[in-house]
Design an enzyme around this catalytic site. Structure first.
Site, mmCIF file in Angstrom:
data_model
loop_
_atom_site.group_PDB
_atom_site.id
_atom_site.type_symbol
_atom_site.label_atom_id
_atom_site.label_comp_id
_atom_site.label_asym_id
_atom_site.label_seq_id
_atom_site.Cartn_x
_atom_site.Cartn_y
_atom_site.Cartn_z
ATOM 1 N N GLU A 287 1.016 -1.086 0.016
ATOM 2 C CA GLU A 287 -0.027 -0.057 0.102
ATOM 3 C C GLU A 287 0.744 1.168 -0.203
ATOM 4 O O GLU A 287 0.538 2.285 -0.420
ATOM 5 C CB GLU A 287 -1.031 0.073 1.223
ATOM 6 C CG GLU A 287 -2.285 -0.397 0.883
ATOM 7 C CD GLU A 287 -3.438 -0.194 1.955
ATOM 8 O OE1 GLU A 287 -3.061 0.350 2.956
ATOM 9 O OE2 GLU A 287 -4.513 -0.529 1.733
ATOM 10 N N HIS A 308 7.902 -26.681 -1.154
ATOM 11 C CA HIS A 308 7.249 -27.646 -1.919
ATOM 12 C C HIS A 308 5.976 -27.477 -2.673
ATOM 13 O O HIS A 308 5.321 -27.860 -3.124
ATOM 14 C CB HIS A 308 6.732 -28.568 -0.702
ATOM 15 C CG HIS A 308 8.184 -29.287 -0.113
ATOM 16 N ND1 HIS A 308 8.494 -30.613 -0.409
ATOM 17 C CD2 HIS A 308 8.880 -28.879 0.685
ATOM 18 C CE1 HIS A 308 9.665 -30.926 0.298
ATOM 19 N NE2 HIS A 308 10.012 -29.795 0.922
ATOM 20 N N LYS A 422 -14.008 0.335 -3.959
ATOM 21 C CA LYS A 422 -15.150 0.956 -3.079
ATOM 22 C C LYS A 422 -16.279 1.617 -3.876
ATOM 23 O O LYS A 422 -17.628 1.434 -3.407
ATOM 24 C CB LYS A 422 -14.673 1.795 -1.899
ATOM 25 C CG LYS A 422 -13.670 1.194 -0.807
ATOM 26 C CD LYS A 422 -13.380 2.174 -0.015
ATOM 27 C CE LYS A 422 -12.263 1.674 1.001
ATOM 28 N NZ LYS A 422 -11.709 2.620 1.787
HETATM 29 O O1 PA5 Z 1 -3.087 1.271 6.098
HETATM 30 C C1 PA5 Z 1 -4.011 1.823 5.866
HETATM 31 O O2 PA5 Z 1 -4.395 3.159 6.312
HETATM 32 C C2 PA5 Z 1 -5.427 0.974 5.603
HETATM 33 O O3 PA5 Z 1 -5.032 -0.160 5.346
HETATM 34 C C3 PA5 Z 1 -6.352 1.099 6.836
HETATM 35 O O4 PA5 Z 1 -5.730 0.801 7.709
HETATM 36 C C4 PA5 Z 1 -7.518 0.227 6.374
HETATM 37 O O5 PA5 Z 1 -8.077 0.576 4.953
HETATM 38 C C5 PA5 Z 1 -8.762 0.565 7.596
HETATM 39 O O6 PA5 Z 1 -9.019 1.625 7.616
HETATM 40 P P1 PA5 Z 1 -9.769 2.337 8.884
HETATM 41 O O7 PA5 Z 1 -8.920 1.946 9.952
HETATM 42 O O8 PA5 Z 1 -10.112 3.720 8.638
HETATM 43 O O9 PA5 Z 1 -11.134 1.393 9.164
#
Ligand code: PA5
Length: 447
Positions: A287, A308, A422
């Site tokens: 990310e 494996h 989303k």
């Molecule tokens: O690293 C990040 O920012 C994302 O992976 C969020 O943690 C994830 O989308 C969850 O978001 P939230 O804590 O707002 O529910």
């Protein structure tokens, strides 16, 4: 030398000194941006100083809450997704006995995870499984509006309302979210659920050392003071080593490998308890780096298990891979290969060897086999599976990740690409405000 060492005295495979040196200017710039916040996403650097920043009052509150939950519940359901659960799951599994589910007498509650998918089967099975047990829930969402965790929390709350009084629910449900805004904050305040704060300047995947991770980790019995001490010691060691620190070395070498056409990094461990740590790492790097058409694709494997299954490809498939091995250097070494008079399985040649040493030979043998097959490796070493090492490991990877993303020239702290699915999902579900998107998407689907 830090608590976590990247073993690059010997690079197993390609990436010449010249390729690494070519990136030296970039690491200087990354370091500056991490210090002064002048880089992309500079408002989200709260994690850099986090280990020493958490006040004793907050820590005591977290520990008191964890003790209370541990006395009230056999099972704690942790509700969250992405950065709001992966770090917790990683440390929880790394710290715990792999077979704790089978232990009859638990002195600490079990953690179960929800809100990280939309599967009806998963959540129905979880509700059925927790029925005989005393339960509690910790719901974590920085934005407070994430669909997966909001749905799971609504389902869990409704289930818990059928079992517990309002007062009892207040003792059993805790929320970790933004200090002021978001639906979860509102819901918690309206119901009188105690809340913990996700600091404004820390994004989800960098938040494991805040209340996000510390509360559930403390509930399951891990010593969060030691986790923070490990992170603080690693931070000190890394900053003392300046530009030549191991986190930056790791960032440099992975980018040198990328420049050499190695577009996929496999994080491997020879300890199955680290499987979730590799999942957390994949999110952290995936990310943070995968944007603007750039980034190393993060993959993971547990060896020798996956040798494996994936071993053939790694040794012999497309040459686009490099490996980072997270290696444990110490163990109890109490379990040895037994001697057997008949020796039908022909294993007497290693009779008396500890399993740890056998695993070490698998590690070294694999490293050289992969190097010879064109898969270079880095080795990141930690001592043992304890809180101190894992605090250090988390800090090490966070710093390396942010530096590496800055070398690539991307903002490490946003995730604009996550919005696309989303938008389509909301459109298909008929969420108010998504009417136009719905029309366009349905036209595409029906064309
Ligand atoms: O690293 C990040 O920012 C994302 O992976 C969020 O943690 C994830 O989308 C969850 O978001 P939230 O804590 O707002 O529910």
């Amino acid at each position: 030398m830090g608590i976590i060492n990247v073993n690059i005295d010997k690079i197993y495979g390609r990436a010449s000194q010249a390729e690494v040196d070519a990136l030296k200017g970039e690491i200087e710039a990354a370091n500056r941006m991490l210090y002064d916040g002048s880089g992309k996403g500079g408002d989200f650097l709260g994690w850099v100083s986090l280990p020493g920043r958490i006040g004793s009052e907050e820590l005591e509150a977290v520990e008191a809450c964890a003790r209370s939950l541990a006395s009230l519940a056999d099972v704690i359901v942790v509700i969250g997704i992405g950065g709001s659960y992966l770090g917790t799951k990683a440390v929880y599994e790394a710290m715990n006995d792999s077979f704790q589910l089978l232990r009859k007498k638990q002195d600490r509650p079990l953690l179960l995870f929800a809100g990280q998918n939309l599967s009806e089967d998963y959540l129905s099975e979880l509700l059925a499984a927790v029925k005989p047990y005393r339960i509690a829930a910790i719901v974590i969402s920085k934005s407070g509006t994430t669909t997966e965790s909001a749905i799971a929390f609504r389902v869990m709350l409704s289930y818990m309302q059928s079992r517990y009084s309002k007062d009892e629910l207040r003792r059993r449900i805790f929320a970790t979210t933004d200090a002021h805004t978001g639906a979860l904050k509102q819901l918690a305040d309206e119901n009188g659920f105690e809340t913990y704060v996700v600091p404004e300047d820390i994004g989800g995947r960098f938040s494991v050392l805040s209340a996000v991770g510390l509360l559930p980790i403390a509930v399951c019995g891990a010593d969060i003071d030691k986790i923070l001490a490990g992170a603080a010691a690693e931070r000190e060691a890394l900053f003392a080593a300046g530009l030549s620190n191991d986190a930056y070395k790791y960032a440099l070498y992975r980018n040198a490998f990328l420049a050499d056409g190695k577009e996929v990094e496999i994080l491997c461990s020879y300890e199955p308890a680290l499987r979730s740590l590799t999942e957390w790492w994949k999110q952290l790097f995936g990310e943070s780096e995968g944007k603007d058409g750039k980034g190393i694709f993060p993959a993971s494997a547990i060896f020798s298990t996956d040798l494996h299954s994936m071993g053939q490809y790694i040794q012999d498939g497309r040459r686009m891979l490099f490996e980072t091995v997270v290696r444990q250097t110490e163990c109890g070494c109490a379990l040895k290969v037994p001697y057997d008079e008949a020796d039908v399985d022909k294993l007497n040649y290693i009779a008396g060897e500890s399993l740890f040493d056998v695993n070490e030979k698998a590690f070294l043998g694999t490293l050289y086999a992969h190097r010879d097959g064109g898969v270079p490796s880095l080795v990141v070493e930690y001592e043992r599976r304890d809180e101190f090492s894992f605090g250090a490991l988390v800090y090490f990877f966070c710093l390396a990740c942010a530096a590496s993303a800055y070398i690539l020239g991307v903002n490490p702290f946003n995730q604009p690409g996550v919005e696309a699915y989303k938008k389509n999902m909301f459109a298909l579900l008929g969420k108010p405000g998504y009417e136009k998107e719905r029309e366009a998407l349905l036209a595409k689907i029906n064309s």
